[in-house]
Structures are given as C-alpha cells and as structure tokens.
Design a protein around this motif. Structure first.
Motif, PDB file in Angstrom:
ATOM      1  N   LYS A 124     -15.795   6.131   3.623  1.00  0.00           N
ATOM      2  CA  LYS A 124     -15.665   5.000   2.697  1.00  0.00           C
ATOM      3  C   LYS A 124     -16.838   4.993   1.725  1.00  0.00           C
ATOM      4  N   GLN A 125     -16.638   4.332   0.591  1.00  0.00           N
ATOM      5  CA  GLN A 125     -17.710   4.218  -0.401  1.00  0.00           C
ATOM      6  C   GLN A 125     -18.938   3.552   0.198  1.00  0.00           C
ATOM      7  N   GLU A 126     -18.737   2.541   1.030  1.00  0.00           N
ATOM      8  CA  GLU A 126     -19.849   1.826   1.656  1.00  0.00           C
ATOM      9  C   GLU A 126     -20.675   2.765   2.537  1.00  0.00           C
ATOM     10  N   ALA A 127     -19.993   3.645   3.269  1.00  0.00           N
ATOM     11  CA  ALA A 127     -20.692   4.575   4.162  1.00  0.00           C
ATOM     12  C   ALA A 127     -21.506   5.585   3.352  1.00  0.00           C
ATOM     13  N   LEU A 128     -20.928   6.074   2.257  1.00  0.00           N
ATOM     14  CA  LEU A 128     -21.669   7.007   1.404  1.00  0.00           C
ATOM     15  C   LEU A 128     -22.883   6.309   0.804  1.00  0.00           C
ATOM     16  N   ALA A 129     -22.702   5.076   0.374  1.00  0.00           N
ATOM     17  CA  ALA A 129     -23.819   4.304  -0.184  1.00  0.00           C
ATOM     18  C   ALA A 129     -24.929   4.150   0.856  1.00  0.00           C
ATOM     19  N   GLU A 178     -31.204   2.808   0.320  1.00  0.00           N
ATOM     20  CA  GLU A 178     -31.231   1.367   0.066  1.00  0.00           C
ATOM     21  C   GLU A 178     -30.791   0.976  -1.337  1.00  0.00           C
ATOM     22  N   ASP A 179     -31.016   1.842  -2.315  1.00  0.00           N
ATOM     23  CA  ASP A 179     -30.684   1.522  -3.706  1.00  0.00           C
ATOM     24  C   ASP A 179     -29.187   1.595  -3.985  1.00  0.00           C
ATOM     25  N   TRP A 180     -28.410   2.000  -3.001  1.00  0.00           N
ATOM     26  CA  TRP A 180     -26.983   2.238  -3.228  1.00  0.00           C
ATOM     27  C   TRP A 180     -26.126   1.174  -2.568  1.00  0.00           C
ATOM     28  N   ASN A 181     -24.977   0.903  -3.212  1.00  0.00           N
ATOM     29  CA  ASN A 181     -23.971   0.010  -2.646  1.00  0.00           C
ATOM     30  C   ASN A 181     -22.596   0.512  -3.075  1.00  0.00           C
ATOM     31  N   GLN A 182     -21.552  -0.152  -2.594  1.00  0.00           N
ATOM     32  CA  GLN A 182     -20.182   0.289  -2.881  1.00  0.00           C
ATOM     33  C   GLN A 182     -19.900   0.315  -4.372  1.00  0.00           C
TER      34      GLN A 182
END
Length: 140
Positions: free
Chosen positions: A21-26, A31-35
């Motif tokens: 999922k996008q959330e898991a990749l983020a 920390e700077d990443w989100n969905q």
C-alpha cells in the motif's frame, strides 16, 4: 515519436505487484513521507535519482526497472509472440531466462519482506514484554 517512460507510473505498478500500500511505502521511506506524497510521486514523469535509488532499495527492485519499463512495449512483444503462434520464440526466451523468472523473483522478494515484518513484530512483542517486566507491570 519516441515514447517517454513514466517513472512514477512504474513505481506504482511495481508497488501494486508487490501488494504494498502507499502508506506502507511511505512508512518505509521515512518520517517525511505519507500516503499523499506517494500518490503525488506516482504521478511524476521523472523521479530524482537519489529518491529513485531509495525506492529501489525499499522495494528491492533495480533502479533500471523504474527507468526502463514500458508496459506498451512489453504488451506488444507478448501480443506479437502469441499472435504469431511462434512457440520457438517463447521456448528460446524460456531457456534464455530459465534461471531467473522476474515474476518468481518478485514473489520471492515479497515473501521475504513479509517474513521480515513478522520477525520485526515478534521482536517488538518480546521487547514490550521485557519492558513490562522491568517496569513491574507484568502479571507473568
């Protein structure tokens, strides 16, 4: 006219093939990443090399796959091979690549990642149990 490779779309394709999922990749990117940022990233034609390298490491897929994969060309090759009923081409491709099947490799890497997450969760649970014992809050 030369068709340009859409690197963001390729990141999305490989991420989806791995069932991530996008959330898991983020989460894996830091920390700077989100969905939302992953969604925007997957819309970009070109992704900066350092970021592409980091994504490559996280997904365990070579950078070149994101830079060079063209779905239309792949579909054309497969369609032409099947439409020609030329089994010798398929056979020679199979023999040539018999040692490395990319789909099998992707599945293997995905299974390794799942096993890693399971080990991490188990270690976390063990750590929590030790902390509870240290704090005297455990009934064990």
């Amino acid at each position: 006219m030369e068709q340009k490779i859409h690197q963001g779309r390729n990141v999305k394709r490989f991420r989806e093939m791995l069932g991530i999922k996008q959330e898991a990749l983020a989460f894996d990117l830091g920390e700077d990443w989100n969905q939302k940022k992953i969604s925007l990233l997957e819309q970009k034609d070109v992704i900066e090399d350092p970021l592409l390298k980091k994504i490559s490491e996280v997904l365990k897929i070579p950078v070149e796959a994101f830079q060079n994969f063209d779905e239309e060309q792949a579909v054309n090759i497969i369609a032409n091979t099947i439409n020609n009923n030329d089994h010798s081409v398929m056979h020679s491709l199979y023999i040539k690549n018999a040692t490395i099947n990319p789909i099998d490799k992707l599945i293997e890497l995905h299974e390794e990642k799942i096993a890693l997450y399971e080990r991490m969760l188990k270690e976390k649970e063990e750590m929590m149990e030790r902390l509870e014992k240290l704090l005297g809050k455990s009934d064990v």
